[in-house]
Each structure stands twice: as structure tokens, then as C-alpha cells.
Design a protein around this motif. Structure first.
Motif, PDB file in Angstrom:
ATOM      1  N   ILE A   1      11.160  11.931 -40.636  1.00 17.48           N
ATOM      2  CA  ILE A   1      10.057  12.889 -40.620  1.00 17.48           C
ATOM      3  C   ILE A   1       9.829  13.467 -42.018  1.00 17.48           C
ATOM      4  O   ILE A   1       8.684  13.592 -42.488  1.00 17.48           O
ATOM      5  CB  ILE A   1      10.341  14.009 -39.602  1.00 17.48           C
ATOM      6  N   LEU A   2      10.913  13.819 -42.699  1.00 16.86           N
ATOM      7  CA  LEU A   2      10.781  14.349 -44.061  1.00 16.86           C
ATOM      8  C   LEU A   2      10.200  13.303 -45.015  1.00 16.86           C
ATOM      9  O   LEU A   2       9.424  13.638 -45.924  1.00 16.86           O
ATOM     10  CB  LEU A   2      12.150  14.818 -44.563  1.00 16.86           C
ATOM     11  N   GLY A   3      10.570  12.038 -44.817  1.00 18.88           N
ATOM     12  CA  GLY A   3      10.019  10.975 -45.660  1.00 18.88           C
ATOM     13  C   GLY A   3       8.517  10.821 -45.472  1.00 18.88           C
ATOM     14  O   GLY A   3       7.770  10.654 -46.452  1.00 18.88           O
ATOM     15  N   LYS A   4       8.041  10.891 -44.237  1.00 16.13           N
ATOM     16  CA  LYS A   4       6.601  10.802 -43.981  1.00 16.13           C
ATOM     17  C   LYS A   4       5.866  11.995 -44.577  1.00 16.13           C
ATOM     18  O   LYS A   4       4.762  11.838 -45.136  1.00 16.13           O
ATOM     19  CB  LYS A   4       6.352  10.713 -42.479  1.00 16.13           C
ATOM     20  N   MET A   5       6.462  13.180 -44.460  1.00 14.67           N
ATOM     21  CA  MET A   5       5.844  14.359 -45.057  1.00 14.67           C
ATOM     22  C   MET A   5       5.812  14.253 -46.577  1.00 14.67           C
ATOM     23  O   MET A   5       4.846  14.696 -47.226  1.00 14.67           O
ATOM     24  CB  MET A   5       6.616  15.614 -44.612  1.00 14.67           C
ATOM     25  N   GLU A   6       6.840  13.676 -47.161  1.00 15.54           N
ATOM     26  CA  GLU A   6       6.870  13.492 -48.609  1.00 15.54           C
ATOM     27  C   GLU A   6       5.774  12.532 -49.064  1.00 15.54           C
ATOM     28  O   GLU A   6       5.132  12.728 -50.120  1.00 15.54           O
ATOM     29  CB  GLU A   6       8.242  12.980 -49.042  1.00 15.54           C
ATOM     30  N   GLU A   7       5.535  11.463 -48.285  1.00 17.00           N
ATOM     31  CA  GLU A   7       4.492  10.510 -48.639  1.00 17.00           C
ATOM     32  C   GLU A   7       3.101  11.130 -48.564  1.00 17.00           C
ATOM     33  O   GLU A   7       2.241  10.828 -49.399  1.00 17.00           O
ATOM     34  CB  GLU A   7       4.569   9.304 -47.704  1.00 17.00           C
ATOM     35  N   LYS A   8       2.878  11.988 -47.571  1.00 19.30           N
ATOM     36  CA  LYS A   8       1.550  12.568 -47.401  1.00 19.30           C
ATOM     37  C   LYS A   8       1.275  13.725 -48.358  1.00 19.30           C
ATOM     38  O   LYS A   8       0.147  13.912 -48.816  1.00 19.30           O
ATOM     39  CB  LYS A   8       1.381  13.040 -45.951  1.00 19.30           C
ATOM     40  N   THR A   9       2.286  14.533 -48.644  1.00 17.05           N
ATOM     41  CA  THR A   9       2.090  15.730 -49.463  1.00 17.05           C
ATOM     42  C   THR A   9       2.496  15.541 -50.925  1.00 17.05           C
ATOM     43  O   THR A   9       2.039  16.286 -51.790  1.00 17.05           O
ATOM     44  CB  THR A   9       2.883  16.906 -48.878  1.00 17.05           C
ATOM     45  N   GLY A  10       3.341  14.585 -51.187  1.00 16.64           N
ATOM     46  CA  GLY A  10       3.829  14.399 -52.551  1.00 16.64           C
ATOM     47  C   GLY A  10       4.946  15.357 -52.929  1.00 16.64           C
ATOM     48  O   GLY A  10       5.398  15.371 -54.086  1.00 16.64           O
ATOM     49  N   ILE A  11       5.433  16.167 -51.973  1.00 17.30           N
ATOM     50  CA  ILE A  11       6.529  17.109 -52.222  1.00 17.30           C
ATOM     51  C   ILE A  11       7.851  16.440 -51.845  1.00 17.30           C
ATOM     52  O   ILE A  11       7.936  15.741 -50.837  1.00 17.30           O
ATOM     53  CB  ILE A  11       6.322  18.405 -51.408  1.00 17.30           C
ATOM     54  N   LYS A  12       8.855  16.651 -52.651  1.00 15.86           N
ATOM     55  CA  LYS A  12      10.137  16.012 -52.415  1.00 15.86           C
ATOM     56  C   LYS A  12      10.779  16.505 -51.116  1.00 15.86           C
ATOM     57  O   LYS A  12      10.545  17.628 -50.675  1.00 15.86           O
ATOM     58  CB  LYS A  12      11.077  16.269 -53.587  1.00 15.86           C
ATOM     59  N   LYS A  13      11.603  15.642 -50.549  1.00 21.86           N
ATOM     60  CA  LYS A  13      12.268  15.976 -49.289  1.00 21.86           C
ATOM     61  C   LYS A  13      13.170  17.194 -49.434  1.00 21.86           C
ATOM     62  O   LYS A  13      13.280  18.003 -48.507  1.00 21.86           O
ATOM     63  CB  LYS A  13      13.095  14.777 -48.795  1.00 21.86           C
ATOM     64  N   LYS A  14      13.813  17.342 -50.554  1.00 18.12           N
ATOM     65  CA  LYS A  14      14.706  18.479 -50.758  1.00 18.12           C
ATOM     66  C   LYS A  14      13.950  19.789 -50.689  1.00 18.12           C
ATOM     67  O   LYS A  14      14.403  20.769 -50.085  1.00 18.12           O
ATOM     68  CB  LYS A  14      15.417  18.352 -52.103  1.00 18.12           C
ATOM     69  N   VAL A  15      12.772  19.812 -51.320  1.00 16.84           N
ATOM     70  CA  VAL A  15      11.966  21.039 -51.325  1.00 16.84           C
ATOM     71  C   VAL A  15      11.456  21.343 -49.923  1.00 16.84           C
ATOM     72  O   VAL A  15      11.454  22.498 -49.480  1.00 16.84           O
ATOM     73  CB  VAL A  15      10.791  20.895 -52.315  1.00 16.84           C
TER      74      VAL A  15
END
Length: 229
Positions: free
Chosen positions: A27-41
Motif C-alpha cells: 500500500i505504501l509503495g502504491k502511494m509513493e508511486e502516485k504522490t511521489g513521497i517516499k514510503k518513510k515519510v
């Protein structure tokens, strides 16, 4: 120095978790792809929002229980499937402490409910119990509280459990015997008795001639003879 080691250990554990292949990281990886924000953040922001919700949000009890259950349950299943037995002991210890804590919370919840920021502190307590550190909360509580109390009363509890199990088995046997006896009695009362056979067969009806002859007496027969003469 000790505090820095603790923070570093937690950070390493979090990074290891984020690099694993699981539902959360997907889920975090998909959000990172869509938003450009790193998973850690994203993960750090989710943790911060969760903390604020535990303090001010509605339904904080459910969220706190999910935090204390979902993550340990996931790693407990992984521990069962792994050949190593050390992680099995670790998570079994956590569940024992979690059960003792839940039992105590059940009887004191009416008072703890009014305590300010109770669910935030409860969530921190559960995180401490599952933390991957040497001073893990579940290990400390088990070794200092649960284990001494268990060893002190182990024989008494075993005798009590054995006695209760024996009484339960005896009560079940008596109940089963009474139920079967009642069913047999009811069946005997309800079952109809067979019809009584007739001892004597019905006689066949006599012919009309025989009936009339039997009914005529001797005097009537003499009068008829005189009449014909």
C-alpha cells in the motif's frame, strides 16, 4: 547513549519492516508511486496521525486494540511457520502478558476510561511490549510478575483445574444418564398397547327357516294339525 541506541534500534526495525514484502509495504509503495513521497515519510505521517487520533479521536479503543493485535498476530504466524523456536517463545510471552493486561483492564476499565490520554498510553505500553529491544516490555513483565506468580501457585492451580475437570465430567455423566432415563420412560408411556385378541369368534347368523322353527312352540303345532283335520 542508551536512548540513542534505543532510537537506532527502533529505526532499524522500522526500515527493515518497510523493506519487507507485505500488505502494508504494498500500500505504501502504491502511494509513493502516485504522490511521489517516499514510503518513510508516508509511514511517519501515518504514525503521527495515529497518535493524534488516539488522543483526540473517536473510537480510540478500537484503534488501540488493533495496533496491539494485528502486528503481533502477523509476526506470530511468521514465527509459527519459521523453523526457529526463539521467536515462538518471544511472541508467546507477548500474548501471555497481553492476556493478563486485558483481564486486568476488563475489571478496571470503568475507572481507566476517565483517565486523560489513557488509550495513547495504552498504545505506547503495547508497543513497548512488542518492541524488538533487549528490555522488551513483555519479557520484563513476564519474568518479574507473571512467572513468579505462576510458579508460586502452579501446584494449587493444577489441583483446582483437575478437581474442576473431574466434577465437570461427573456432572456430564449424571446429566446424560438422567436424560436417557427420562427418554426411555417417556417412550414407554407414549407407546400404545397392542389390541386385545377376541377369544371367541362371532357365530354365523342362522337361516330363516331354522329361526322360525325355533320360535314356534309345541302347542301351536298341535293347533295347526287340528285345523287341517
Amino acid at each position: 547513549m542508551g536512548l540513542l541506541n534505543i532510537i537506532s534500534s527502533i529505526k532499524d526495525r522500522a526500515e527493515k519492516f518497510l523493506n519487507e514484502k507485505n500488505v502494508v509495504t504494498d500500500i505504501l509503495g502504491k502511494m509513493e508511486e502516485k504522490t511521489g513521497i517516499k514510503k518513510k515519510v508516508i509511514a511517519l505521517g501515518a504514525v503521527s496521525l495515529t497518535g493524534l487520533y488516539l488522543v483526540y479521536g473517536y473510537g480510540a479503543s478500537l484503534l488501540c486494540n488493533l495496533i496491539g493485535f494485528v502486528y503481533p498476530a502477523y509476526y506470530s504466524v511468521k514465527a509459527i511457520e519459521s523453523p526457529c523456536k526463539e521467536d515462538d517463545t518471544k511472541w508467546l510471552t507477548y500474548w501471555v502478558v497481553y492476556g493478563v493486561f486485558s483481564l486486568g483492564e476488563f475489571f478496571s476499565d470503568i475507572f481507566l476510561y476517565w483517565f486523560p490520554f489513557y488509550y495513547a498510553f495504552k498504545c505506547l505500553f503495547l508497543l513497548w511490549c512488542m518492541a524488538p529491544v533487549s528490555w522488551n516490555g513483555s519479557q520484563i513483565i513476564y519474568n518479574k510478575v507473571v512467572r513468579p506468580a505462576f510458579l508460586r501457585h502452579e501446584a494449587t492451580v493444577d489441583n483446582m483445574v483437575s478437581d474442576l475437570s473431574g466434577k465437570a465430567m461427573s456432572a456430564a455423566e449424571n446429566l446424560t444418564r438422567e436424560v436417557l432415563t427420562t427418554l426411555v420412560k417417556n417412550k414407554a408411556v407414549i407407546t400404545p398397547s397392542p389390541p386385545v385378541a377376541q377369544s371367541e369368534a362371532k357365530s354365523l347368523p342362522s337361516t330363516s327357516g331354522e329361526t322360525s322353527t325355533a320360535k314356534v312352540g309345541p302347542s301351536e303345532m298341535n293347533e295347526e294339525r287340528r285345523f287341517f283335520r
